[in-house]
Design a protein around this motif. Structure first.
Motif, PDB file in Angstrom:
ATOM      1  N   ALA A  92       0.810  -1.229   0.000  1.00  0.00           N
ATOM      2  CA  ALA A  92       0.000   0.000   0.000  1.00  0.00           C
ATOM      3  C   ALA A  92       0.841   1.276   0.000  1.00  0.00           C
ATOM      4  N   ASP A  93       1.646   1.406  -1.046  1.00  0.00           N
ATOM      5  CA  ASP A  93       2.520   2.585  -1.171  1.00  0.00           C
ATOM      6  C   ASP A  93       2.449   3.109  -2.604  1.00  0.00           C
ATOM      7  N   PHE A  94       1.295   2.911  -3.243  1.00  0.00           N
ATOM      8  CA  PHE A  94       1.238   3.071  -4.694  1.00  0.00           C
ATOM      9  C   PHE A  94      -0.100   3.696  -5.121  1.00  0.00           C
ATOM     10  N   PHE A 102      -3.487   3.150  -6.862  1.00  0.00           N
ATOM     11  CA  PHE A 102      -3.814   1.718  -6.891  1.00  0.00           C
ATOM     12  C   PHE A 102      -4.020   1.160  -5.487  1.00  0.00           C
ATOM     13  N   GLU A 103      -3.074   1.525  -4.584  1.00  0.00           N
ATOM     14  CA  GLU A 103      -3.239   1.115  -3.183  1.00  0.00           C
ATOM     15  C   GLU A 103      -2.408   2.031  -2.316  1.00  0.00           C
ATOM     16  N   SER A 104      -3.061   2.568  -1.288  1.00  0.00           N
ATOM     17  CA  SER A 104      -2.354   3.408  -0.326  1.00  0.00           C
ATOM     18  C   SER A 104      -3.171   3.413   0.951  1.00  0.00           C
ATOM     19  N   LYS A 145       5.724  -5.535   1.884  1.00  0.00           N
ATOM     20  CA  LYS A 145       6.637  -4.880   0.948  1.00  0.00           C
ATOM     21  C   LYS A 145       6.428  -5.459  -0.449  1.00  0.00           C
ATOM     22  N   PHE A 146       6.525  -4.620  -1.459  1.00  0.00           N
ATOM     23  CA  PHE A 146       6.325  -5.103  -2.823  1.00  0.00           C
ATOM     24  C   PHE A 146       7.271  -6.260  -3.129  1.00  0.00           C
ATOM     25  N   ASP A 147       8.483  -6.111  -2.678  1.00  0.00           N
ATOM     26  CA  ASP A 147       9.534  -7.089  -2.905  1.00  0.00           C
ATOM     27  C   ASP A 147       9.200  -8.487  -2.353  1.00  0.00           C
ATOM     28  N   MET A 170       0.731  -4.846 -10.218  1.00  0.00           N
ATOM     29  CA  MET A 170       1.830  -5.703 -10.651  1.00  0.00           C
ATOM     30  C   MET A 170       1.737  -6.026 -12.146  1.00  0.00           C
ATOM     31  N   SER A 171       2.812  -5.723 -12.850  1.00  0.00           N
ATOM     32  CA  SER A 171       2.852  -5.984 -14.288  1.00  0.00           C
ATOM     33  C   SER A 171       3.139  -7.470 -14.521  1.00  0.00           C
ATOM     34  N   ALA A 172       2.372  -8.050 -15.447  1.00  0.00           N
ATOM     35  CA  ALA A 172       2.468  -9.492 -15.696  1.00  0.00           C
ATOM     36  C   ALA A 172       3.640  -9.804 -16.626  1.00  0.00           C
ATOM     37  N   VAL A 196      14.415   3.804  -7.676  1.00  0.00           N
ATOM     38  CA  VAL A 196      13.383   2.862  -8.147  1.00  0.00           C
ATOM     39  C   VAL A 196      12.894   2.076  -6.943  1.00  0.00           C
ATOM     40  N   GLN A 197      11.727   1.453  -7.077  1.00  0.00           N
ATOM     41  CA  GLN A 197      11.278   0.587  -5.986  1.00  0.00           C
ATOM     42  C   GLN A 197      11.858  -0.813  -6.175  1.00  0.00           C
ATOM     43  N   LEU A 198      12.320  -1.364  -5.063  1.00  0.00           N
ATOM     44  CA  LEU A 198      12.920  -2.697  -5.038  1.00  0.00           C
ATOM     45  C   LEU A 198      11.957  -3.762  -5.576  1.00  0.00           C
ATOM     46  N   GLY A 199      12.439  -4.575  -6.483  1.00  0.00           N
ATOM     47  CA  GLY A 199      11.643  -5.693  -6.986  1.00  0.00           C
ATOM     48  C   GLY A 199      10.688  -5.335  -8.105  1.00  0.00           C
ATOM     49  N   THR A 200      10.734  -4.095  -8.567  1.00  0.00           N
ATOM     50  CA  THR A 200       9.801  -3.697  -9.630  1.00  0.00           C
ATOM     51  C   THR A 200      10.427  -3.863 -11.012  1.00  0.00           C
ATOM     52  N   ILE A 201       9.583  -3.735 -12.021  1.00  0.00           N
ATOM     53  CA  ILE A 201      10.086  -3.801 -13.391  1.00  0.00           C
ATOM     54  C   ILE A 201      10.977  -2.591 -13.677  1.00  0.00           C
ATOM     55  N   GLN A 202      10.755  -1.509 -12.920  1.00  0.00           N
ATOM     56  CA  GLN A 202      11.606  -0.332 -13.110  1.00  0.00           C
ATOM     57  C   GLN A 202      13.022  -0.601 -12.610  1.00  0.00           C
ATOM     58  N   GLU A 203      13.136  -1.367 -11.537  1.00  0.00           N
ATOM     59  CA  GLU A 203      14.480  -1.699 -11.058  1.00  0.00           C
ATOM     60  C   GLU A 203      15.217  -2.486 -12.142  1.00  0.00           C
TER      61      GLU A 203
END
Ligand code: ARG
Length: 256
Positions: free
Chosen positions: A43-45, A48-50, A82-84, A102-104, A146-153
């Motif tokens: 919930a940091d996004f 979508f969720e916060s 945590k997203f990670d 979450m991107s598939a 970037v956020q840890l564990g994301t596609i951006q990382e």
């Protein structure tokens, strides 16, 4: 006399046992009333969720998950983590599904199953207003959060092979913005539908990522989960009856 006492005691015990049995039965009935569906998120996004000011987890994904649960006759229970850690939680079957913007991706598909996509978002590089960073090449020598564990990382790591910048992976997505605003990083790299909200809210600038075309956001499940089919059906229904559009209008209208 003794016999009557014993008989009475026996009757009493039987009555008490029956009453207890009944109580237990009722309880059981109640708890199986609706099956529980455990959903995890990070919930940091927003949007979508916060967490709202009262600490409640809110957002597009939460409303969507509730609509899906309603459709399938479940009671929804939310776990914030945590997203990670989300993929791991699914793999360990600690939760039934994940909705976390979450991107598939193909890589994630090796470890979890996905529903059909429910939203598409590009990527964006956020900067402060007036920043000279306006293209990918301008990232040279800068620090990018970037956020840890994301596609951006992952995307940023690939990009580092072409442009020389420092990568700062952070646990929490909202910290990315704090770091940018306070000048500890010069760039925050994240989903466009989340970045545009911050741009307006915090008066930031930014540019689209021309290098990536990310897959849509989808609900994730433990591999082999038989919920996938049910959730896909629910998603289709919500698409057809206009509920999905209603939720997009409510949460994502000015994010596109
Ligand atoms: N869409 C990106 C990904 O799948 C970022 C999602 C981050 N979500 C969150 N709730 N923080 O990697």
């Amino acid at each position: 006399m003794k016999k009557t006492m014993l008989f009475l005691m026996l009757i009493f015990t039987l009555v008490v046992m029956a009453a207890c049995g009944q109580k237990d039965g009722a309880k059981e009935e109640k708890s199986t009333d609706k099956k529980v569906l455990t959903m995890a998120t990070s919930a940091d996004f927003a949007p979508f969720e916060s967490r709202d000011p009262s600490g409640k987890v809110v957002g597009f994904d939460i409303d969507l998950a509730n609509a899906i649960a309603d459709e399938l006759g479940y009671k929804l229970e939310i776990k914030d983590m945590k997203f990670d850690g989300l993929i791991g939680a699914l793999q360990a079957k600690r939760v039934d599904m994940v909705l976390a913007g979450m991107s598939a991706t193909e890589k994630r598909k090796q470890n979890v199953d996905f529903s059909t996509a429910y939203n598409h978002s590009g990527e964006m590089f956020l900067t402060k207003k007036g920043s000279s960073i306006k293209t990918i090449d301008d990232l040279k020598g800068k620090t990018v959060a970037v956020q840890l564990g994301t596609i951006q990382e992952e995307g940023a790591k690939t990009l580092q092979k072409k442009v020389d910048f420092t990568l700062k992976p952070l646990d929490n997505s909202t910290t990315l913005i704090q770091e940018l605003v306070t000048g500890r990083v010069q760039v925050a790299y994240l989903d466009k539908s989340v970045a545009t909200g911050y741009m307006k809210e915090q008066g930031l600038a930014g540019f689209d990522d021309p290098t990536s075309s990310s897959p849509g956001m989808a609900v994730a499940f433990p591999k082999g989960s038989n919920l996938v089919g049910d959730v896909n059906k629910a998603l289709q229904k919500l698409e057809e009856n206009g509920k999905l559009k209603e939720l997009k209008d409510k949460w994502l209208k000015d994010q596109q």
